[in-house]
Enzyme design. Structure first.
Site, PDB file in Angstrom:
ATOM      1  N   ILE A  30       0.821  -1.211   0.000  1.00  0.00           N
ATOM      2  CA  ILE A  30       0.000   0.000   0.000  1.00  0.00           C
ATOM      3  C   ILE A  30       0.862   1.271   0.000  1.00  0.00           C
ATOM      4  CG2 ILE A  30      -0.326   0.362   2.493  1.00  0.00           C
ATOM      5  CD1 ILE A  30      -3.155   0.206  -0.090  1.00  0.00           C
ATOM      6  N   GLU A  89       8.292  -3.905  10.166  1.00  0.00           N
ATOM      7  CA  GLU A  89       7.017  -3.285  10.526  1.00  0.00           C
ATOM      8  C   GLU A  89       5.943  -4.323  10.837  1.00  0.00           C
ATOM      9  OE1 GLU A  89       3.792  -0.823   8.003  1.00  0.00           O
ATOM     10  OE2 GLU A  89       5.873  -0.274   7.591  1.00  0.00           O
ATOM     11  N   HIS A  94       7.007 -11.915   5.011  1.00  0.00           N
ATOM     12  CA  HIS A  94       6.605 -11.458   3.681  1.00  0.00           C
ATOM     13  C   HIS A  94       7.833 -11.140   2.855  1.00  0.00           C
ATOM     14  CE1 HIS A  94       6.626  -8.028   6.465  1.00  0.00           C
ATOM     15  NE2 HIS A  94       7.035  -7.285   5.457  1.00  0.00           N
TER      16      HIS A  94
END
Ligand code: AMP
Length: 133
Positions: A30, A89, A94
């Site tokens: 995002i 974060e 990932h």
């Protein structure tokens, strides 16, 4: 408690989906470094650190990320698709896949791209079409 990425893979939190399988899910970051910046995650483990994954999941995740990277390269004009793992974060393994024009494009301190929802959707659809081709 489920991680935000588990909720995304389950469809409980919206995302711009790029590809999925029973075990893995790929969606647009995002706050992208470049158009097409994608995250690839395992669905069945929330292990925070990629090198804590069992060998089978690690191999499956990287093989799935490779297929996604091939689709990104076809859909987004770029010289290479760069690969990075940070996890500073979000505590759910990932892999970042980032379309690159030059080495500096993989610097996570760079200003992130601002894209409209329509542009995110367009990019996700273009990569998904190549992935499913
Ligand atoms: P890191 O854990 O350091 O690899 O960074 C996490 C990445 O996840 C960042 O690039 C964020 O922009 C991205 N991110 C966080 N929340 C979301 C979300 N809801 N949808 C898509 N990407 C996200």
């Amino acid at each position: 408690m489920a991680t935000i990425f588990t909720k995304i893979a389950a469809g409980e939190i919206p995302s711009y989906k790029v590809a999925e399988s029973e075990d893995f899910y790929a969606f647009l970051d995002i706050n992208p470094l470049a158009e097409g910046h994608t995250l690839v995650i395992p669905r069945k483990t929330e292990a925070d650190y990629i090198f804590d994954l069992d060998d089978e999941t690690y191999a499956g995740l990287t093989a799935f990320a490779k297929k996604v990277a091939v689709a990104i390269k076809k859909a987004i004009p770029c010289k290479r698709v760069g690969v990075a793992v940070l996890g500073m974060e979000v505590p759910h393994t990932h892999i970042h896949l980032v379309p690159l024009q030059s080495e500096g494009d993989l610097n996570f301190s760079n200003k992130k791209k601002q894209l409209t929802p329509e542009r995110f959707a367009e990019i996700a659809a273009a990569i998904a079409a190549e992935f499913n081709d």
